[in-house]
Design a protein around this motif. Structure first.
Motif, short mmCIF file in Angstrom:
data_model
loop_
_atom_site.label_atom_id
_atom_site.label_comp_id
_atom_site.label_asym_id
_atom_site.label_seq_id
_atom_site.Cartn_x
_atom_site.Cartn_y
_atom_site.Cartn_z
N SER A 22 0.82 -1.21 0.00
CA SER A 22 0.00 0.00 0.00
C SER A 22 0.86 1.26 0.00
O SER A 22 0.57 2.23 -0.69
CB SER A 22 -0.94 0.02 1.21
N ASP B 206 -5.07 -0.85 6.95
CA ASP B 206 -5.20 -2.20 6.39
C ASP B 206 -5.28 -3.29 7.46
O ASP B 206 -5.57 -4.44 7.14
CB ASP B 206 -4.01 -2.50 5.47
N THR C 10 4.33 -3.86 -9.10
CA THR C 10 3.34 -4.87 -8.76
C THR C 10 3.91 -6.25 -9.05
O THR C 10 4.80 -6.40 -9.89
CB THR C 10 2.04 -4.68 -9.59
N ARG D 110 -6.36 -17.53 -1.87
CA ARG D 110 -6.54 -16.56 -0.78
C ARG D 110 -5.41 -15.55 -0.75
O ARG D 110 -5.64 -14.35 -0.54
CB ARG D 110 -6.63 -17.30 0.56
N ALA E 112 -5.69 -13.10 -3.76
CA ALA E 112 -6.83 -12.20 -3.56
C ALA E 112 -6.51 -11.13 -2.54
O ALA E 112 -6.87 -9.95 -2.71
CB ALA E 112 -8.05 -13.01 -3.12
N HIS E 113 -5.82 -11.50 -1.47
CA HIS E 113 -5.48 -10.53 -0.43
C HIS E 113 -4.56 -9.44 -0.96
O HIS E 113 -4.82 -8.25 -0.78
CB HIS E 113 -4.81 -11.24 0.76
N THR F 208 -3.84 -8.68 -4.08
CA THR F 208 -4.41 -7.95 -5.20
C THR F 208 -5.35 -6.86 -4.71
O THR F 208 -5.39 -5.74 -5.25
CB THR F 208 -5.17 -8.90 -6.14
N ALA F 209 -6.09 -7.14 -3.63
CA ALA F 209 -7.02 -6.16 -3.08
C ALA F 209 -6.30 -4.97 -2.49
O ALA F 209 -6.83 -3.86 -2.44
CB ALA F 209 -7.91 -6.82 -2.02
N LYS F 210 -5.08 -5.19 -2.00
CA LYS F 210 -4.33 -4.11 -1.38
C LYS F 210 -3.68 -3.21 -2.41
O LYS F 210 -3.20 -2.15 -2.10
CB LYS F 210 -3.26 -4.67 -0.43
#
Length: 653
Positions: A184, A512, A596, A645, A648-649, A651-653
């Motif tokens: 982040s 977060d 990224t 999982r 997804a974690h 990528t969401a951040k």
């Protein structure tokens, strides 16, 4: 990179207040030399003043810091320029000056006075310990002498499964103090910090800043933020009163096989003793000034001690707790070999084994590799030095806790004790040695087997590097949380929202972390947190002269930690997920342009079984990860689940 240090330095000296006004740059530090591998130039001779060295840095594109000093075994000054900020150390021969050219972040706009603290607000005592793994008596290491922390745990909730976001000082603290993941805030190295305007800068509200805005009186000392990251310990934003730095003391020189950090004859000669004393005195002052929760003016006091960070440092009384003649006093080495089936990128020999940091010398004379381990006696002595240093820290933490109780503040003060990441004390064959304080030590290391200047490896995604002790005392839940333990996964960045809620400041937005406060009424709650997440950058060997590696250097056995590598030039990122039962880790290529991960370009994955019934079900989690199950067909369903999982974690951040 300055390849020498003074014998007997107690620790890396913090970036201290400006001692002289330079003719260029932002600050200068008399008697201090920068410690940084990211050099732009070799020694420039004939530079006759620090002002001239500063001007050379000003004229040099990309120069961030400079040092004007007398090199070891020489008589005239030289100038050296660096491309990033590093740590400051006392200069050899105590004759030198350094300067900082990095931009000073803008001060925040004037804001109205903070509102009164909410009714029922509690004080906060926030104690940070550098490089502290769960090597405490209360964490089932009964061979470690930590009576103060063990006693404190009887009045606190103990987190069995807490983890750092990155097992490296600066990015770990940037994450937890901002309440944001490293992705982040884009802080994975020692160059950047969360006040960078491109990633949030003034808009990010740091943990102590949040309390300050809510009406708490805030004060800090020692190593809470990483020195210089952000600048000036975030004084303008975070602290009501001036932050208190600590300076190191000198100890006896090399003598009779003991390193120079073996003995200090004045307890207050060490920085950590100074921090504890400052905190004790501050608590007394606050009571005398009626700045307490009981008077409607709660405080947040933050104190950071530097040990057991290298060099291991303590008084003789602490080493005597672990005499070498009594081998039973030192835990036997465990998990010393690399995990079966481990991808090569997961292993880290040392920060700087390949030239990233020449002062940290791996056991090259032993010709150690991933598969050849160090002598058991050597491992025992590394552990002995670490344990003695931990016992010294326990005393300093105990002084602060005792004063809090003496002043009657325990009934309305939330107390937090945490380590910023773990350390490998030989687990998975990760070692490193800092011989630069006294070169003669390395020459006789194998004979003495009493060298206490070993760098216990961190910077991996093994349990021994990410797992940390975390103890939180909540006065309002004494019946349900005091003396209790929870195996709920926890992250260091969870401390921000959790402590804010427990102390009555309210749940902060735009963080977060997970609010773990429900665990204080039910430590067995399975739904508060399902996993802890960590990550670690990896880079091919590179330096300022050759920013990108040659084809011959592109091997997973020739990696560095990215400590001073620009974030756009990193090569790989490891991402790890720790549940109650498993650790799943995935190493992927890094897109430096976008900053990224490339999830479709994996270079290795790991699955470790932490269930008590597994073959690796050791009492200490640090010693369990010996068999990578990623290729086991029976593990395919859990791998698929955890991989989804994890992606997804992040990528969401």
């Amino acid at each position: 990179m300055l390849a020498h240090r003074v014998i007997g330095i107690a620790w890396l000296v913090f970036l201290q207040t400006t001692s002289a006004t330079p003719t260029c740059g932002n600050s200068s530090f008399s008697g201090q030399c920068y410690h940084n591998h990211n050099q732009i130039t070799t020694k420039l001779t004939g530079v006759t003043s620090p002002e001239d060295c500063c001007e050379l840095c000003s004229d040099q594109s990309g120069c961030a810091t400079w040092t004007w000093w007398i090199p070891q075994n020489q008589t005239t000054h030289a100038c050296r320029l660096f491309g990033s900020v590093g740590a400051l150390l006392p200069c050899p021969q105590d004759d030198g000056t350094s300067g900082d050219m990095t931009p000073v972040p803008p001060a925040p706009s004037p804001s109205p006075p903070p509102p009164p603290a909410p009714p029922g607000a509690m004080n906060v005592l926030f104690i940070a310990v550098d490089d502290l793994r769960a090597q405490l008596g209360v964490y089932n290491h009964t061979d470690t002498h930590t009576p103060n922390l063990d006693a404190f745990a009887q009045t606190a909730l103990l987190f069995e499964n807490a983890h750092a976001q990155i097992a490296h000082c600066s990015p770990s603290r940037n994450s937890l103090m901002s309440g944001r993941t490293p992705d982040s805030i884009k802080v994975w190295n020692f160059i950047d910090d969360f006040r960078d305007p491109t990633v949030g800068g003034p808009d990010i509200v740091a943990l102590p800043q949040y309390f300050k805005q809510k009406g708490w009186w805030t004060w800090g000392a020692g190593k809470v933020f990483h020195p210089g990251k952000p600048a000036a310990n975030d004084q303008t934003y975070s602290w009501t009163d001036p932050y208190v730095e600590a300076s190191g003391g000198s100890c006896a020189t090399f003598d009779n096989g003991h390193p120079s950090n073996y003995a200090c004859f004045s307890n207050n000669a060490t920085a950590d003793s100074q921090v504890a004393t400052a905190a004790v005195e501050k608590l007394q002052q606050l009571v005398s000034r009626n700045i307490t929760a009981a008077n409607g003016r709660p405080f947040l006091v933050a104190a950071g001690v530097h040990k057991p960070h290298l060099p291991y440092f303590y008084l003789p009384e602490f080493e005597n707790m672990y005499p070498p003649v009594e081998e039973t006093a030192i835990p036997p080495p465990q998990a010393l070999t690399i995990p079966v089936g481990m991808p090569p990128i997961a292993w880290m020999a040392c920060m700087g084994i390949n030239g990233e940091e020449p002062n940290f010398i791996d056991f090259n004379n032993l010709n150690l590799t991933q598969t050849q381990v160090a002598p058991t006696s050597l491992v025992r002595n590394i552990t002995r030095g670490y344990m003695a240093s931990v016992s010294y820290v326990d005393q300093q933490v105990g002084r602060m806790l005792t004063m809090l109780d003496t002043l009657g503040l325990q009934k309305d003060t939330v107390v937090v004790v945490w380590g910023d990441h773990g350390q490998n004390l030989g687990e998975h064959n990760t070692y490193c040695m800092d011989s630069s304080h006294f070169p003669e030590v390395f020459a006789c290391a194998l004979q003495l087997l009493n060298v206490l200047e070993f760098v216990a490896g961190k910077m991996t995604l093994f349990e021994s590097a990410t797992r940390v002790p975390l103890l939180i005392r909540d006065p309002s839940s004494s019946k349900t949380s005091w003396g209790a333990r929870t195996d709920s996964p926890a992250q260091l960045l969870d401390m921000y929202p959790t402590v804010a809620v427990l102390a009555g400041a309210g749940l902060p937005s735009s963080v977060d972390g997970v609010d773990l406060s429900p665990l204080f009424t039910d430590p067995n709650n399975q739904g508060v947190s399902i996993a802890a997440f960590s990550q670690q950058a990896r880079c091919y060997v590179k330096n300022a002269a050759t920013p990108f590696p040659t084809p011959q250097q592109k091997t997973f056995l020739n990696m560095m930690t990215c400590e001073f590598v620009p974030r756009t030039q990193m090569d790989f990122m490891g991402y790890s997920l720790r549940t109650r039962d498993y650790r799943f880790t995935m190493w992927v290529h890094w897109n430096g342009t976008a900053m990224t991960p490339n999830w479709n370009a994996s270079v290795g994955s790991e699955l470790y079984d932490h269930r008590p019934t597994s073959p690796d079900g050791h009492l200490h989690p640090e010693w369990r990860e010996n068999n990578n199950l990623i290729a086991d067909p029976d593990s395919a369903p859990i791998v698929q689940q955890l991989r989804a999982r994890l992606i997804a974690h992040f990528t969401a951040k």
